[in-house]
Design a protein around this motif. Structure first.
Motif, mmCIF file in Angstrom:
data_model
loop_
_atom_site.group_PDB
_atom_site.id
_atom_site.type_symbol
_atom_site.label_atom_id
_atom_site.label_comp_id
_atom_site.label_asym_id
_atom_site.label_seq_id
_atom_site.Cartn_x
_atom_site.Cartn_y
_atom_site.Cartn_z
ATOM 1 N N GLU A 241 0.493 -1.140 0.134
ATOM 2 C CA GLU A 241 -0.023 -0.281 -0.140
ATOM 3 C C GLU A 241 1.029 1.384 -0.439
ATOM 4 O O GLU A 241 1.320 1.489 0.832
ATOM 5 N N LEU A 242 0.793 1.958 -0.896
ATOM 6 C CA LEU A 242 1.466 3.264 -0.871
ATOM 7 C C LEU A 242 1.566 4.102 0.060
ATOM 8 O O LEU A 242 -0.291 4.257 0.411
ATOM 9 N N GLY A 243 1.544 4.944 0.937
ATOM 10 C CA GLY A 243 1.222 5.922 2.158
ATOM 11 C C GLY A 243 1.035 5.072 3.670
ATOM 12 O O GLY A 243 0.878 5.756 3.995
ATOM 13 N N LEU A 244 1.300 3.613 2.762
ATOM 14 C CA LEU A 244 1.562 3.163 4.331
ATOM 15 C C LEU A 244 3.042 3.588 4.974
ATOM 16 O O LEU A 244 2.748 4.026 6.276
ATOM 17 N N HIS A 245 3.927 3.788 4.894
ATOM 18 C CA HIS A 245 4.927 4.332 5.153
ATOM 19 C C HIS A 245 4.675 5.858 6.319
ATOM 20 O O HIS A 245 5.182 6.273 6.618
ATOM 21 N N SER A 246 3.991 6.743 5.304
ATOM 22 C CA SER A 246 3.551 7.931 6.394
ATOM 23 C C SER A 246 1.984 8.246 7.052
ATOM 24 O O SER A 246 1.480 9.153 7.202
ATOM 25 N N CYS A 247 1.819 6.849 6.986
ATOM 26 C CA CYS A 247 0.428 7.050 7.857
ATOM 27 C C CYS A 247 0.564 7.164 9.409
ATOM 28 O O CYS A 247 1.462 6.334 9.796
ATOM 29 N N THR A 248 0.111 7.786 9.710
ATOM 30 C CA THR A 248 0.374 8.240 10.990
ATOM 31 C C THR A 248 -0.556 7.682 12.024
ATOM 32 O O THR A 248 -0.313 8.101 13.406
ATOM 33 N N TRP A 249 -1.885 7.002 12.052
ATOM 34 C CA TRP A 249 -2.756 6.969 12.576
ATOM 35 C C TRP A 249 -2.349 5.412 13.221
ATOM 36 O O TRP A 249 -3.227 5.388 14.429
ATOM 37 N N LEU A 250 -1.864 4.655 12.801
ATOM 38 C CA LEU A 250 -1.906 3.644 12.942
ATOM 39 C C LEU A 250 -0.646 3.337 14.186
ATOM 40 O O LEU A 250 0.109 3.753 14.266
ATOM 41 N N PRO A 251 -1.619 2.463 15.374
ATOM 42 C CA PRO A 251 -0.055 1.766 16.414
ATOM 43 C C PRO A 251 1.148 1.297 16.018
ATOM 44 O O PRO A 251 0.397 0.494 14.685
ATOM 45 N N ALA A 252 1.540 1.129 17.364
ATOM 46 C CA ALA A 252 2.618 0.450 16.910
ATOM 47 C C ALA A 252 3.374 -0.727 16.099
ATOM 48 O O ALA A 252 3.753 -1.320 15.302
ATOM 49 N N HIS A 253 2.227 -1.790 16.604
ATOM 50 C CA HIS A 253 2.360 -3.071 16.564
ATOM 51 C C HIS A 253 1.249 -3.343 15.511
ATOM 52 O O HIS A 253 1.689 -3.943 14.450
ATOM 53 N N LEU A 254 0.534 -2.911 14.843
ATOM 54 C CA LEU A 254 0.128 -2.982 13.998
ATOM 55 C C LEU A 254 0.552 -2.368 12.133
ATOM 56 O O LEU A 254 0.917 -2.982 11.247
ATOM 57 N N GLN A 255 1.667 -1.170 12.881
ATOM 58 C CA GLN A 255 2.304 -0.581 11.934
ATOM 59 C C GLN A 255 3.605 -1.520 11.538
ATOM 60 O O GLN A 255 3.886 -2.342 10.412
ATOM 61 N N ARG A 256 4.328 -2.468 12.452
ATOM 62 C CA ARG A 256 5.071 -3.569 12.112
ATOM 63 C C ARG A 256 4.383 -4.612 11.377
ATOM 64 O O ARG A 256 5.002 -5.143 10.655
ATOM 65 N N PHE A 257 3.375 -5.059 11.648
ATOM 66 C CA PHE A 257 3.089 -6.328 10.970
ATOM 67 C C PHE A 257 2.635 -5.671 10.105
ATOM 68 O O PHE A 257 2.980 -6.477 8.734
ATOM 69 N N TYR A 258 1.929 -4.899 9.001
ATOM 70 C CA TYR A 258 1.848 -4.312 7.685
ATOM 71 C C TYR A 258 3.141 -4.445 7.188
ATOM 72 O O TYR A 258 2.805 -4.463 5.348
ATOM 73 N N MET A 259 3.866 -3.912 7.326
ATOM 74 C CA MET A 259 5.216 -4.071 7.184
ATOM 75 C C MET A 259 5.705 -5.436 6.799
ATOM 76 O O MET A 259 6.791 -4.777 5.675
ATOM 77 N N GLN A 260 5.695 -6.071 7.535
ATOM 78 C CA GLN A 260 6.024 -6.828 7.416
ATOM 79 C C GLN A 260 5.413 -7.984 6.557
ATOM 80 O O GLN A 260 5.639 -8.625 5.607
ATOM 81 N N VAL A 261 3.595 -7.599 5.471
ATOM 82 C CA VAL A 261 3.126 -8.104 4.955
ATOM 83 C C VAL A 261 3.514 -7.235 3.662
ATOM 84 O O VAL A 261 3.867 -7.881 2.522
ATOM 85 N N GLU A 262 3.766 -6.059 3.992
ATOM 86 C CA GLU A 262 4.435 -5.543 2.629
ATOM 87 C C GLU A 262 5.938 -6.000 2.044
ATOM 88 O O GLU A 262 6.390 -6.359 0.928
ATOM 89 N N LYS A 263 6.111 -6.445 2.986
ATOM 90 C CA LYS A 263 7.968 -7.602 2.723
ATOM 91 C C LYS A 263 7.543 -8.477 1.806
ATOM 92 O O LYS A 263 8.636 -9.009 0.408
#
Length: 310
Positions: free
Chosen positions: A164-186
């Motif tokens: 998802e474009l914009g995932l890295h600049s998303c400010t409203w996701l909690p840290a644990h979700l951001q980490r999970f989504y970054m792994q999904v992206e990888k």
């Protein structure tokens, strides 16, 4: 360059999860808020969902499930690497941990995926036109190869690549979700060469991680669409239907509309999860059928469609 027009597949995931989900998804489709659904064939209300899709002419694909509930392949329901001591899949994180430890048989993954396609065909009367993974299991290492092989063998043309474009600049996701989504992206990025090798296709742009549950708003959806328009089409595509030379961006928006599950009704054998029982589902339903969102689509030149229309 003129602003690209967009063909947007809005996919309601987890169709069949419970009667309340089914009701919300059908209402959302009838209101023009979604254009496509993804069916969990091992969920408790899958048969009802398939019948509703037929009755309402809802384009339907398969939400392949290796992480929640019980396998549909009978030989895997007791002694298999895919289930725990109680006969249930290992769960969203448990599946990933078992995979990392090398404890999952890819032969059994293939047997289960093929069994789910067979059951989908029995329920709907046709093969899925697209197939993705519940909780993004289809892009995981090893699984992605088996998944692509099954799609290629059965000539299922489309899947989902959750980058998802914009995932890295998303400010409203909690840290644990951001980490999970970054792994999904990888994992999704690593899947691209595999899916390409097997001739599997997917839309130019994926949306939905930053707009799930309470994070779904018209503002956030507008932001996600602007990222998609900025990316443009992956290669030069034209709208042959209208005879226009305007470039077309294809995109998929993953959504989860519905009504909160009753605590004792739903799921894939273990009861409904917390997200399904929360108000998040109904919140998404309200936003997706909001007339101002539908007006925004029209204003931005976004046409909702199904995978079969791409």
């Amino acid at each position: 360059m003129p602003q690209p027009r967009m063909m947007l597949v809005v996919t309601g995931d987890d169709f069949g999860y419970c009667p309340k989900r089914n009701q919300g998804i059908v209402e959302c489709f009838q209101a023009g808020g979604i254009s496509n659904v993804s069916l969990l064939v091992n969920a408790c209300a899958a048969k009802e969902a398939a019948d509703l899709a037929k009755r309402n002419n809802i384009p339907i694909g398969l939400h392949a499930n290796l992480s929640e509930g019980t396998p549909v392949c009978q030989s895997l329901q007791q002694a298999s690497t895919l289930v725990n001591q109680y006969g249930f899949f290992h769960g969203k994180m448990g599946f990933r941990q078992a995979l990392e430890r090398g404890q999952l048989s890819m032969k059994q993954v293939e047997l289960e995926l093929r069994a789910q396609v067979r059951l989908f065909r029995e329920l709907t009367g046709h093969l899925p036109h697209h197939m993705d993974g519940h909780q993004h299991v289809h892009v995981l290492p090893e699984v992605r190869e088996v998944f692509a092989q099954v799609l290629s063998d059965l000539r299922i043309p489309y899947t989902r690549v959750p980058v998802e474009l914009g995932l890295h600049s998303c400010t409203w996701l909690p840290a644990h979700l951001q980490r999970f989504y970054m792994q999904v992206e990888k994992d999704a990025l690593d899947s691209i060469p595999v899916f390409k090798r097997y001739g599997i296709r997917w839309p130019d742009v994926y949306l939905g991680l930053t707009t799930m549950g309470q994070n779904m708003s018209i503002h956030n959806l507008q932001k996600a669409l602007s990222h998609a328009f900025a990316a443009g089409p992956s290669d030069t595509t034209f709208n042959s239907a209208s005879g226009s030379n305007q470039p077309v961006v294809t995109a998929e928006l993953m959504v989860h509309p519905g009504y909160p599950s009753h605590p004792q009704e739903g799921g894939c054998g273990e009861g409904p999860d917390d997200f399904s029982q929360s108000a998040d589902r109904q919140h998404e339903l309200s936003v997706l059928r909001d007339p101002s969102l539908l007006a925004l689509y029209s204003q931005e030149g976004v046409q909702l469609c199904a995978f079969r229309d791409l």
